[in-house]
Design an enzyme around this catalytic site. Structure first.
Site, short mmCIF file in Angstrom:
data_model
loop_
_atom_site.label_atom_id
_atom_site.label_comp_id
_atom_site.label_asym_id
_atom_site.label_seq_id
_atom_site.Cartn_x
_atom_site.Cartn_y
_atom_site.Cartn_z
CB CYS A 198 -84.11 -78.10 -49.18
SG CYS A 198 -85.92 -78.28 -48.99
CB THR B 172 -86.17 -75.21 -43.89
OG1 THR B 172 -86.31 -76.45 -43.89
CG2 THR B 172 -84.83 -74.74 -43.57
CG ASP C 41 -101.89 -77.96 -49.51
OD1 ASP C 41 -100.68 -78.28 -49.30
OD2 ASP C 41 -102.27 -76.91 -50.34
P1 NAD Z 1 -94.25 -78.26 -50.79
O1 NAD Z 1 -94.21 -77.20 -51.89
O2 NAD Z 1 -94.30 -79.85 -51.77
O3 NAD Z 1 -95.59 -78.07 -49.90
C1 NAD Z 1 -96.03 -77.15 -49.46
C2 NAD Z 1 -97.78 -77.00 -49.35
O4 NAD Z 1 -98.07 -75.88 -48.60
C3 NAD Z 1 -98.04 -76.85 -50.91
O5 NAD Z 1 -99.12 -78.04 -50.91
C4 NAD Z 1 -98.71 -75.46 -50.69
O6 NAD Z 1 -100.19 -75.54 -51.56
C5 NAD Z 1 -99.30 -75.59 -49.25
N1 NAD Z 1 -99.56 -74.21 -48.69
C6 NAD Z 1 -98.88 -72.97 -48.95
N2 NAD Z 1 -99.51 -71.92 -48.26
C7 NAD Z 1 -100.57 -72.64 -47.47
C8 NAD Z 1 -101.36 -71.94 -46.74
N3 NAD Z 1 -101.41 -70.76 -46.23
N4 NAD Z 1 -102.51 -73.07 -46.09
C9 NAD Z 1 -102.39 -74.18 -46.46
N5 NAD Z 1 -101.37 -74.87 -47.39
C10 NAD Z 1 -100.81 -73.99 -47.96
O7 NAD Z 1 -93.07 -78.11 -49.99
P2 NAD Z 1 -92.27 -79.07 -49.03
O8 NAD Z 1 -90.98 -79.64 -50.03
O9 NAD Z 1 -93.10 -79.77 -48.38
O10 NAD Z 1 -91.38 -77.89 -48.03
C11 NAD Z 1 -92.36 -77.45 -47.09
C12 NAD Z 1 -91.08 -76.86 -46.15
O11 NAD Z 1 -90.43 -78.03 -45.56
C13 NAD Z 1 -89.99 -76.10 -46.68
O12 NAD Z 1 -89.86 -75.10 -45.92
C14 NAD Z 1 -89.07 -76.96 -47.23
O13 NAD Z 1 -87.55 -76.18 -46.81
C15 NAD Z 1 -88.88 -77.74 -45.75
N6 NAD Z 1 -88.53 -79.13 -46.14
C16 NAD Z 1 -88.31 -79.78 -47.21
C17 NAD Z 1 -87.91 -81.05 -47.33
C18 NAD Z 1 -88.03 -81.74 -48.52
O14 NAD Z 1 -87.53 -83.05 -48.89
N7 NAD Z 1 -88.95 -81.54 -49.62
C19 NAD Z 1 -87.34 -81.64 -46.40
C20 NAD Z 1 -87.10 -81.05 -45.15
C21 NAD Z 1 -87.55 -79.85 -45.04
C1 UGA Z 2 -81.86 -83.07 -48.26
C2 UGA Z 2 -81.28 -83.56 -46.96
O1 UGA Z 2 -80.56 -84.75 -47.20
C3 UGA Z 2 -82.33 -83.54 -45.85
O2 UGA Z 2 -81.89 -84.16 -44.54
C4 UGA Z 2 -83.13 -82.49 -45.79
O3 UGA Z 2 -84.03 -82.78 -45.01
C5 UGA Z 2 -83.74 -81.90 -47.23
O4 UGA Z 2 -82.42 -81.83 -48.03
C6 UGA Z 2 -84.32 -80.83 -47.03
O5 UGA Z 2 -84.34 -79.88 -46.06
O6 UGA Z 2 -85.14 -80.69 -48.04
P1 UGA Z 2 -83.05 -84.14 -50.18
O7 UGA Z 2 -82.57 -82.86 -51.24
O8 UGA Z 2 -84.31 -84.72 -50.45
O9 UGA Z 2 -82.70 -84.04 -48.79
O10 UGA Z 2 -82.08 -85.36 -51.02
P2 UGA Z 2 -80.35 -85.69 -50.83
O11 UGA Z 2 -80.38 -87.38 -50.76
O12 UGA Z 2 -79.76 -85.02 -49.68
O13 UGA Z 2 -79.75 -85.32 -52.20
C7 UGA Z 2 -79.82 -83.88 -52.54
C8 UGA Z 2 -79.27 -83.74 -53.88
O14 UGA Z 2 -77.75 -83.98 -53.63
C9 UGA Z 2 -79.85 -84.95 -54.94
O15 UGA Z 2 -79.34 -84.14 -56.22
C10 UGA Z 2 -78.50 -85.75 -55.03
O16 UGA Z 2 -78.33 -86.62 -56.14
C11 UGA Z 2 -77.35 -85.09 -54.64
N1 UGA Z 2 -76.09 -85.94 -54.10
C12 UGA Z 2 -76.34 -86.53 -52.79
C13 UGA Z 2 -75.02 -85.89 -54.67
O17 UGA Z 2 -74.68 -85.56 -55.56
N2 UGA Z 2 -73.90 -86.72 -54.10
C14 UGA Z 2 -74.22 -87.39 -52.80
O18 UGA Z 2 -73.16 -87.99 -52.35
C15 UGA Z 2 -75.21 -87.27 -52.08
#
Ligand code: NAD
Ligand code: UGA
Length: 462
Positions: A271, A127, A32
């Site tokens: 997300c 994503t 990172d």
């Molecule tokens: P995040 O912001 O927590 O982490 C991303 C990291 O990438 C940061 O620490 C940043 O410093 C680093 N970064 C950015 N540019 C960089 C580069 N050029 N080289 C090295 N590091 C770099 O984001 P996240 O929540 O982990 O989400 C990442 C992706 O995954 C997004 O596309 C999101 O939509 C997807 N996603 C997130 C979740 C979730 O629960 N947060 C779940 C499923 C998918």
């Molecule tokens: C969501 C999806 O559940 C994951 O499958 C996906 O990978 C992720 O987004 C992503 O792409 O980032 P997340 O946002 O971490 O995960 O958590 P969730 O459990 O989905 O909750 C999302 C929001 O909906 C929260 O604010 C939660 O409180 C709310 N929620 C969830 C409700 O209000 N009602 C419900 O019945 C469920």
């Protein structure tokens, strides 16, 4: 085999920890550019709170799991590179407020193209809009090395708060690749990693575009269920029906199912909103305006739910919260995470500050600096925020002391186990509770003497 993940955030950090834990023969490095984040990953104080994460990291860190800021070496060493960087909604230019900002993904592709000296499989973990793999491939193929790249899509479905459980026992793993021989070989290589702990029949393989699109659609469907039940919560309040009972009754239909029908103050998280807006933008770009409008409603219903909750607080407190102390229980977007991105708490608190309330905010995991920065806090030295004020309380009891009302914004388990008789005695009268998560036993609270409000509940007059 060596794996590198670019981006050690909420996805990259835990995902790499689980791969390293399940595959002791693979060297896994998460890199990172954020040196502070990497330092935290290498310390006792991990940058992310996720149940079970610390235990796993402590077992494998320094053995086959490494966190580093050396992106070049990470790329050079690896056979497989996961790209797990942010893809936020664009806040400028074309597609402002809708399209996914792909600048971080593109930067990674250019970095890989420059640093790579041997063949690599590049895995989109972020994503992304459909056909992003094309963009990555174009950039990689333009590099002047003789290196071969295969680009795969492997979206992540973990939810925060249950991330380790989701990674260890996923409903499915999705891998999309090119339909060429080399593409399919790369798909099988990545599938073989997951097969170390996930049954083969849960590892789905598709073409690239189906995989990329399925991720956006999964989030849109999940968010749609929440907006659907939240829309019904408003009708329940108007009619005397109870949204919990309605959710239970419809959820028993096996075609509907019981999950994701918990009515709330609104969905948050980094997300759902961004991925729906991304889907909406894609539909608009392909001239599918009716489809775009349909999905946009999921977001506008969520905005309505958040502001409906703030308006209800003001309305029940005799149409003014000016100079009133309101205890905020929970600021994270859901329980068991320290993440506040797009938390409904931010919106409700901003609305109440706008109405000149004095907020006393308590969250068990979110650091106070995070809360203040989310509320764009330009606090005076005496904690004033214009005509309002913000205090970060050290526990729920301290937040509630002297308050006119409590608003529960995150469903942390500890909030249901509090001594509400003690809390009631410490509050101004009449004492109100607004349960934005339908977590509390409202009948009991009423017996204690509270004025209560629950989402989608219309309680009979006493
Ligand atoms: P995040 O912001 O927590 O982490 C991303 C990291 O990438 C940061 O620490 C940043 O410093 C680093 N970064 C950015 N540019 C960089 C580069 N050029 N080289 C090295 N590091 C770099 O984001 P996240 O929540 O982990 O989400 C990442 C992706 O995954 C997004 O596309 C999101 O939509 C997807 N996603 C997130 C979740 C979730 O629960 N947060 C779940 C499923 C998918
Ligand atoms: C969501 C999806 O559940 C994951 O499958 C996906 O990978 C992720 O987004 C992503 O792409 O980032 P997340 O946002 O971490 O995960 O958590 P969730 O459990 O989905 O909750 C999302 C929001 O909906 C929260 O604010 C939660 O409180 C709310 N929620 C969830 C409700 O209000 N009602 C419900 O019945 C469920």
């Amino acid at each position: 085999m060596k794996i590198c993940c670019i981006g050690a955030g909420y996805v990259g950090g835990p995902t790499m920890a689980v791969i390293a834990h399940k595959c002791p023969h693979i060297k896994v490095t998460a890199v990172d550019i954020d040196a502070e984040r990497i330092a935290a990953w290498n310390s006792d104080n991990l940058p992310i709170f996720e149940p079970g994460l610390k235990e796993i990291v402590e077992q494998v860190r320094g053995k086959n799991l490494f966190y580093s800021t050396d992106v070049d070496s990470g790329i050079r060493e690896a056979d497989i590179i996961f790209v797990s960087v942010p893809t936020p909604t664009k806040t400028y230019g074309i597609g402002n407020g809708r399209a996914a900002d792909l600048k971080y993904v593109e930067r990674c592709a250019r970095h890989i193209a420059k640093a790579a000296q041997s063949d690599k499989i590049i895995v989109e973990k972020s994503t992304v809009p459909v056909r992003t793999a094309d963009v990555i491939k174009r950039i990689l193929d333009e590099s002047d090395t003789s290196v071969n790249f295969q680009v795969l899509s492997n979206p992540e479905f973990l939810a925060e708060g249950t991330g380790i459980h989701d990674l260890e026992n996923p409903d499915r793993v999705l891998i999309g690749g090119e339909e060429t021989e080399a593409g399919q070989k790369a798909v099988q290589t990545v599938a073989s990693i997951y097969a170390q702990w996930i049954p083969r029949d849960k590892i789905l393989t598709t073409n690239l575009w189906s995989s990329e699109l399925s991720k956006l659609v999964a989030n849109a469907f999940l968010a749609q269920r929440i907006s659907s039940i939240n829309s019904i919560s408003a009708l329940c309040e108007a009619t005397g029906a109870d949204v919990g009972e309605v959710a239970m009754a419809i959820g028993k239909d096996s075609r509907i199912g019981p999950k994701f029908l918990q009515s709330s103050v609104g969905f948050g998280g980094s997300c759902f909103q961004k991925d729906i807006l991304n889907l909406v933008y894609l539909c608009e770009a392909f001239g599918l305006s009716e489809v775009a409008e349909y999905w946009l409603k999921v977001v506008s219903m969520n905005d309505y739910q958040k502001s409906r909750f703030s308006r209800c607080i003001v309305n029940k407190l005799f149409n003014t919260v000016s100079d009133k102390r309101i205890a905020i229980f929970g600021f994270a977007f859901k329980k068991d995470t320290n993440d506040t991105r797009e938390s409904p708490g931010i919106y409700v608190c901003r609305d109440l500050l706008e109405e000149q309330a004095n907020l006393a905010i308590y969250d068990p995991k979110v650091p106070s600096e995070q809360i203040l920065s989310d509320l764009n806090g330009n606090l005076d030295s005496d904690g004033k925020y214009g005509d309002a004020s913000i205090e970060i309380a050290e526990d729920a009891y301290a937040a509630a002391e002297g308050a006119h009302a409590i608003a529960v914004l995150t469903e942390w388990d500890e909030f249901s186990g509090l001594d509400y008789e003690r809390i009631y005695l410490s509050m101004r009268k009449p004492s109100f509770i607004f349960d934005g998560r339908n977590l509390l036993d409202l009948a009991k609270l009423r017996q204690i003497g509270f004025d209560v409000y629950g989402i989608g509940k219309s309680l009979p007059a006493l």
